[in-house]
Design a protein around this motif. Structure first.
Motif, PDB file in Angstrom:
ATOM      1  N   LEU A 282       0.836  -1.197   0.000  1.00  0.00           N
ATOM      2  CA  LEU A 282       0.000   0.000   0.000  1.00  0.00           C
ATOM      3  C   LEU A 282       0.876   1.254   0.000  1.00  0.00           C
ATOM      4  CD1 LEU A 282      -2.721  -1.038   2.618  1.00  0.00           C
ATOM      5  CD2 LEU A 282      -2.774  -1.312   0.138  1.00  0.00           C
ATOM      6  N   GLU A 283       1.988   1.186   0.708  1.00  0.00           N
ATOM      7  CA  GLU A 283       2.914   2.311   0.703  1.00  0.00           C
ATOM      8  C   GLU A 283       3.517   2.509  -0.686  1.00  0.00           C
ATOM      9  OE1 GLU A 283       5.576   1.223   3.818  1.00  0.00           O
ATOM     10  OE2 GLU A 283       4.121   1.649   5.414  1.00  0.00           O
ATOM     11  N   SER A 284       3.745   1.407  -1.398  1.00  0.00           N
ATOM     12  CA  SER A 284       4.235   1.507  -2.773  1.00  0.00           C
ATOM     13  C   SER A 284       3.184   2.154  -3.671  1.00  0.00           C
ATOM     14  CB  SER A 284       4.594   0.114  -3.302  1.00  0.00           C
ATOM     15  OG  SER A 284       5.672  -0.441  -2.578  1.00  0.00           O
ATOM     16  N   TYR A 285       1.912   1.817  -3.454  1.00  0.00           N
ATOM     17  CA  TYR A 285       0.835   2.506  -4.174  1.00  0.00           C
ATOM     18  C   TYR A 285       0.914   4.011  -3.933  1.00  0.00           C
ATOM     19  CZ  TYR A 285      -1.964  -1.756  -5.171  1.00  0.00           C
ATOM     20  OH  TYR A 285      -2.447  -2.954  -5.635  1.00  0.00           O
ATOM     21  N   ALA A 286       1.079   4.381  -2.651  1.00  0.00           N
ATOM     22  CA  ALA A 286       1.104   5.799  -2.291  1.00  0.00           C
ATOM     23  C   ALA A 286       2.236   6.530  -3.006  1.00  0.00           C
ATOM     24  CB  ALA A 286       1.232   5.957  -0.778  1.00  0.00           C
ATOM     25  N   CYS A 287       3.361   5.843  -3.191  1.00  0.00           N
ATOM     26  CA  CYS A 287       4.532   6.445  -3.840  1.00  0.00           C
ATOM     27  C   CYS A 287       4.544   6.222  -5.347  1.00  0.00           C
ATOM     28  CB  CYS A 287       5.807   5.876  -3.231  1.00  0.00           C
ATOM     29  SG  CYS A 287       6.019   6.240  -1.478  1.00  0.00           S
ATOM     30  N   LYS A 288       3.513   5.539  -5.860  1.00  0.00           N
ATOM     31  CA  LYS A 288       3.388   5.242  -7.289  1.00  0.00           C
ATOM     32  C   LYS A 288       4.604   4.482  -7.828  1.00  0.00           C
ATOM     33  CE  LYS A 288      -0.074   8.666  -8.464  1.00  0.00           C
ATOM     34  NZ  LYS A 288      -0.539   9.704  -9.407  1.00  0.00           N
ATOM     35  N   VAL A 289       4.980   3.443  -7.079  1.00  0.00           N
ATOM     36  CA  VAL A 289       6.059   2.546  -7.485  1.00  0.00           C
ATOM     37  C   VAL A 289       5.440   1.271  -8.055  1.00  0.00           C
ATOM     38  CG1 VAL A 289       8.014   1.156  -6.687  1.00  0.00           C
ATOM     39  CG2 VAL A 289       7.635   3.444  -5.737  1.00  0.00           C
ATOM     40  N   PRO A 290       5.807   0.849  -9.265  1.00  0.00           N
ATOM     41  CA  PRO A 290       5.267  -0.387  -9.848  1.00  0.00           C
ATOM     42  C   PRO A 290       5.608  -1.598  -8.980  1.00  0.00           C
ATOM     43  CG  PRO A 290       6.421   0.918 -11.500  1.00  0.00           C
ATOM     44  CD  PRO A 290       6.736   1.539 -10.178  1.00  0.00           C
ATOM     45  N   ASP A 322      10.368 -12.910 -15.193  1.00  0.00           N
ATOM     46  CA  ASP A 322       9.587 -12.591 -16.401  1.00  0.00           C
ATOM     47  C   ASP A 322       8.703 -11.375 -16.172  1.00  0.00           C
ATOM     48  OD1 ASP A 322      10.712 -14.770 -17.673  1.00  0.00           O
ATOM     49  OD2 ASP A 322       8.970 -16.087 -17.372  1.00  0.00           O
ATOM     50  N   LYS A 323       8.035 -11.338 -15.011  1.00  0.00           N
ATOM     51  CA  LYS A 323       7.118 -10.232 -14.714  1.00  0.00           C
ATOM     52  C   LYS A 323       7.895  -8.915 -14.516  1.00  0.00           C
ATOM     53  CE  LYS A 323       3.454 -12.801 -14.889  1.00  0.00           C
ATOM     54  NZ  LYS A 323       2.888 -13.498 -13.729  1.00  0.00           N
ATOM     55  N   VAL A 324       9.048  -9.002 -13.897  1.00  0.00           N
ATOM     56  CA  VAL A 324       9.870  -7.802 -13.699  1.00  0.00           C
ATOM     57  C   VAL A 324      10.297  -7.234 -15.049  1.00  0.00           C
ATOM     58  CG1 VAL A 324      12.112  -6.983 -12.882  1.00  0.00           C
ATOM     59  CG2 VAL A 324      10.684  -8.392 -11.385  1.00  0.00           C
ATOM     60  N   GLU A 325      10.759  -8.093 -15.941  1.00  0.00           N
ATOM     61  CA  GLU A 325      11.188  -7.628 -17.257  1.00  0.00           C
ATOM     62  C   GLU A 325      10.023  -7.068 -18.057  1.00  0.00           C
ATOM     63  OE1 GLU A 325      15.151 -10.294 -18.256  1.00  0.00           O
ATOM     64  OE2 GLU A 325      13.218 -10.952 -19.052  1.00  0.00           O
ATOM     65  N   GLN A 326       8.886  -7.741 -17.967  1.00  0.00           N
ATOM     66  CA  GLN A 326       7.686  -7.275 -18.672  1.00  0.00           C
ATOM     67  C   GLN A 326       7.307  -5.870 -18.228  1.00  0.00           C
ATOM     68  OE1 GLN A 326       4.149  -9.545 -17.775  1.00  0.00           O
ATOM     69  NE2 GLN A 326       2.791  -8.082 -18.804  1.00  0.00           N
ATOM     70  N   LEU A 327       7.310  -5.648 -16.925  1.00  0.00           N
ATOM     71  CA  LEU A 327       6.855  -4.368 -16.394  1.00  0.00           C
ATOM     72  C   LEU A 327       7.851  -3.238 -16.673  1.00  0.00           C
ATOM     73  CD1 LEU A 327       4.736  -2.806 -14.903  1.00  0.00           C
ATOM     74  CD2 LEU A 327       5.564  -3.729 -12.745  1.00  0.00           C
ATOM     75  N   LEU A 328       9.114  -3.511 -16.498  1.00  0.00           N
ATOM     76  CA  LEU A 328      10.110  -2.464 -16.711  1.00  0.00           C
ATOM     77  C   LEU A 328      10.265  -2.097 -18.189  1.00  0.00           C
ATOM     78  CD1 LEU A 328      12.943  -3.300 -14.160  1.00  0.00           C
ATOM     79  CD2 LEU A 328      11.230  -1.489 -14.046  1.00  0.00           C
ATOM     80  N   ALA A 329       9.858  -3.001 -19.055  1.00  0.00           N
ATOM     81  CA  ALA A 329       9.963  -2.726 -20.498  1.00  0.00           C
ATOM     82  C   ALA A 329       8.757  -1.979 -21.045  1.00  0.00           C
ATOM     83  CB  ALA A 329      10.155  -4.041 -21.263  1.00  0.00           C
ATOM     84  N   ASP A 330       7.737  -1.785 -20.214  1.00  0.00           N
ATOM     85  CA  ASP A 330       6.472  -1.222 -20.699  1.00  0.00           C
ATOM     86  C   ASP A 330       6.078  -0.019 -19.844  1.00  0.00           C
ATOM     87  OD1 ASP A 330       3.878  -0.709 -21.543  1.00  0.00           O
ATOM     88  OD2 ASP A 330       3.345  -2.827 -21.734  1.00  0.00           O
ATOM     89  N   GLU A 331       6.453   1.169 -20.278  1.00  0.00           N
ATOM     90  CA  GLU A 331       6.152   2.375 -19.507  1.00  0.00           C
ATOM     91  C   GLU A 331       4.660   2.657 -19.419  1.00  0.00           C
ATOM     92  OE1 GLU A 331       8.337   5.790 -20.712  1.00  0.00           O
ATOM     93  OE2 GLU A 331      10.298   4.848 -20.412  1.00  0.00           O
ATOM     94  N   ALA A 332       3.926   2.318 -20.475  1.00  0.00           N
ATOM     95  CA  ALA A 332       2.477   2.527 -20.454  1.00  0.00           C
ATOM     96  C   ALA A 332       1.826   1.638 -19.390  1.00  0.00           C
ATOM     97  CB  ALA A 332       1.884   2.230 -21.824  1.00  0.00           C
ATOM     98  N   LEU A 333       2.306   0.398 -19.276  1.00  0.00           N
ATOM     99  CA  LEU A 333       1.786  -0.511 -18.261  1.00  0.00           C
ATOM    100  C   LEU A 333       2.135   0.001 -16.863  1.00  0.00           C
ATOM    101  CD1 LEU A 333       0.378  -3.143 -17.475  1.00  0.00           C
ATOM    102  CD2 LEU A 333       2.572  -4.331 -17.776  1.00  0.00           C
ATOM    103  N   GLN A 334       3.344   0.490 -16.691  1.00  0.00           N
ATOM    104  CA  GLN A 334       3.735   1.059 -15.398  1.00  0.00           C
ATOM    105  C   GLN A 334       2.796   2.194 -15.003  1.00  0.00           C
ATOM    106  OE1 GLN A 334       7.954   2.129 -15.135  1.00  0.00           O
ATOM    107  NE2 GLN A 334       8.407   0.626 -16.715  1.00  0.00           N
ATOM    108  N   LYS A 335       2.528   3.087 -15.943  1.00  0.00           N
ATOM    109  CA  LYS A 335       1.658   4.228 -15.661  1.00  0.00           C
ATOM    110  C   LYS A 335       0.247   3.779 -15.318  1.00  0.00           C
ATOM    111  CE  LYS A 335       0.283   8.717 -17.570  1.00  0.00           C
ATOM    112  NZ  LYS A 335       0.418   9.657 -18.712  1.00  0.00           N
ATOM    113  N   LYS A 336      -0.236   2.790 -16.042  1.00  0.00           N
ATOM    114  CA  LYS A 336      -1.575   2.260 -15.768  1.00  0.00           C
ATOM    115  C   LYS A 336      -1.655   1.653 -14.367  1.00  0.00           C
ATOM    116  CE  LYS A 336      -4.454  -1.738 -16.931  1.00  0.00           C
ATOM    117  NZ  LYS A 336      -4.584  -2.941 -17.792  1.00  0.00           N
TER     118      LYS A 336
END
Length: 368
Positions: A282-290, A322-336
């Motif tokens: 939840l703290e990561s949500y607050a800081c907008k960290v993927p 796999d999930k870490v690489e997927q997320l870090l490679a996709d800025e649009a997904l991170q923002k979403k």
């Protein structure tokens, strides 16, 4: 309502932070007429509550089966005309039950439970969970309820009220290079981190195994940071050394500046395999960290897979990698995910929302 929050804990983890958060919210939103925190005089809760000028009832904790303290509990509740006692630890649970059983304490007793751990393996422990004087058991997630069901006969006592986070405590939502500077990390390297006590169910072994895979793949240029302390820290340090990962993984120790350093993470990787909910998520949500987290315990009640974060198979470092690489490679997904995660936090886990839910559950146990 006149309320005492009661704990026998000396340490400082998410549950102890919850005591403080609830006190602050009950006061701010006017949910209680008066309130106190009853805690050991040498505890972290006492130290933090004192620094915030909260009303405290300190005591000298000696043992779990302390009849003198059980008698004092009745005297204290009568003195302050306490309507409800919210119990936050196992030893406090025992003492409150003894007070009601031997000294006819009339205050309503409500248990707050945040561990996924069966209690039916010990006869006395099972008995105190079924004691009629415990009127309600507030669990932090449904998996916590399920872990208690084999022991507790009356399932109507259960209710679920989730974790709580103080958004105002986490105003920072963008990195400024604090960790890069402190640990001399090149600016072009990302930071993948975790904040957790070094204890078994946090599963740091899977975390390290995931780092090994990511380093060998060499698709991500990153440093990996572990924040925390605990009984298994030396074991994990040795495991990191054995795998030749010492130059990649930084042990940052226990930190009091989490609101400042958490936003420095490009990704939060959480491998806990038996987590009640994971307040740090939840703290990561607050800081907008993927977030990439294990699909374990109550985590799926906090992380909506593909909407607020990504869930990986428990104990599977390949899936995590796999999930870490997927997320870090996709800025649009991170923002979403970070946008949805922040909104999910605001709608479900703020101090105001959780305190109101607690208040309603506590109020229902008050004697008319």
């Amino acid at each position: 309502m006149r309320l005492i929050q009661f704990t026998a804990s000396n340490g400082w983890r998410g549950h102890e932070q919850k005591i403080i958060y609830l006190y602050e919210a009950f006061k701010k939103y006017g949910y209680v007429e008066d309130q106190w925190i009853m805690c050991p005089e040498d505890s972290e809760v006492y130290r933090v509550a004192s620094s915030k000028n909260m009303q405290i009832i300190p005591y000298n904790y000696k043992k779990e089966y302390d009849l003198g303290l059980a008698k004092d509990i009745k005297r204290i509740c009568e003195k302050h005309r306490v309507d409800v006692m919210l119990i936050h630890s196992s030893k406090a649970h025992t003492l409150a039950v003894m007070s009601k059983l031997f000294y006819r304490l009339e205050t309503s007793l409500v248990l707050c439970r945040t561990l996924i751990k069966r209690v039916d393996t010990n006869v006395l422990r099972k008995w105190k969970y079924n004691y009629d004087g415990i009127e309600k058991i507030i669990c932090v997630s449904q998996p916590v309820v399920e872990s208690l069901k084999p022991a507790v006969k009356n399932h109507d006592k259960f209710c679920v009220v989730g974790s709580v986070t103080d958004i105002e405590k986490f105003p920072k939502q963008a990195p400024i290079g604090i960790l890069h500077e402190e640990f001399n990390i090149p600016k072009d390297l990302k930071i993948i981190g975790n904040i957790a006590e070094f204890t078994g169910f946090k599963d740091h072994y899977t975390w390290v195994d995931t780092v090994e895979i990511l380093v060998n793949r060499n698709n991500i240029k990153a440093k990996y940071i572990l924040v925390g302390k605990g009984s298994l820290e030396e074991d994990i340090r040795n495991y990191v050394a054995q795998k030749g990962l010492s130059e990649h993984i930084i042990f940052a120790g226990f930190r009091k500046d989490i609101p400042n350093i958490l936003p420095e993470f490009n990704l939060f990787m959480f491998t806990s395999n038996n987590e009640p909910t994971g307040g740090v998520l939840l703290e990561s949500y607050a800081c907008k960290v993927p977030i990439v987290a294990a699909k374990a315990g109550g985590i799926p009640e906090v992380i909506v897979d593909g909407e607020t974060g990504l869930l990986a198979e428990v104990g599977n470092p390949t899936d995590f990698a796999d999930k870490v690489e997927q997320l870090l490679a996709d800025e649009a997904l991170q923002k979403k995910l970070t946008g949805n995660g922040y909104q999910f936090l605001v709608e479900n886990f703020t101090k105001e929302i959780i305190a109101k839910k607690f208040y309603e559950e506590l109020k229902a146990t008050m004697k008319s």
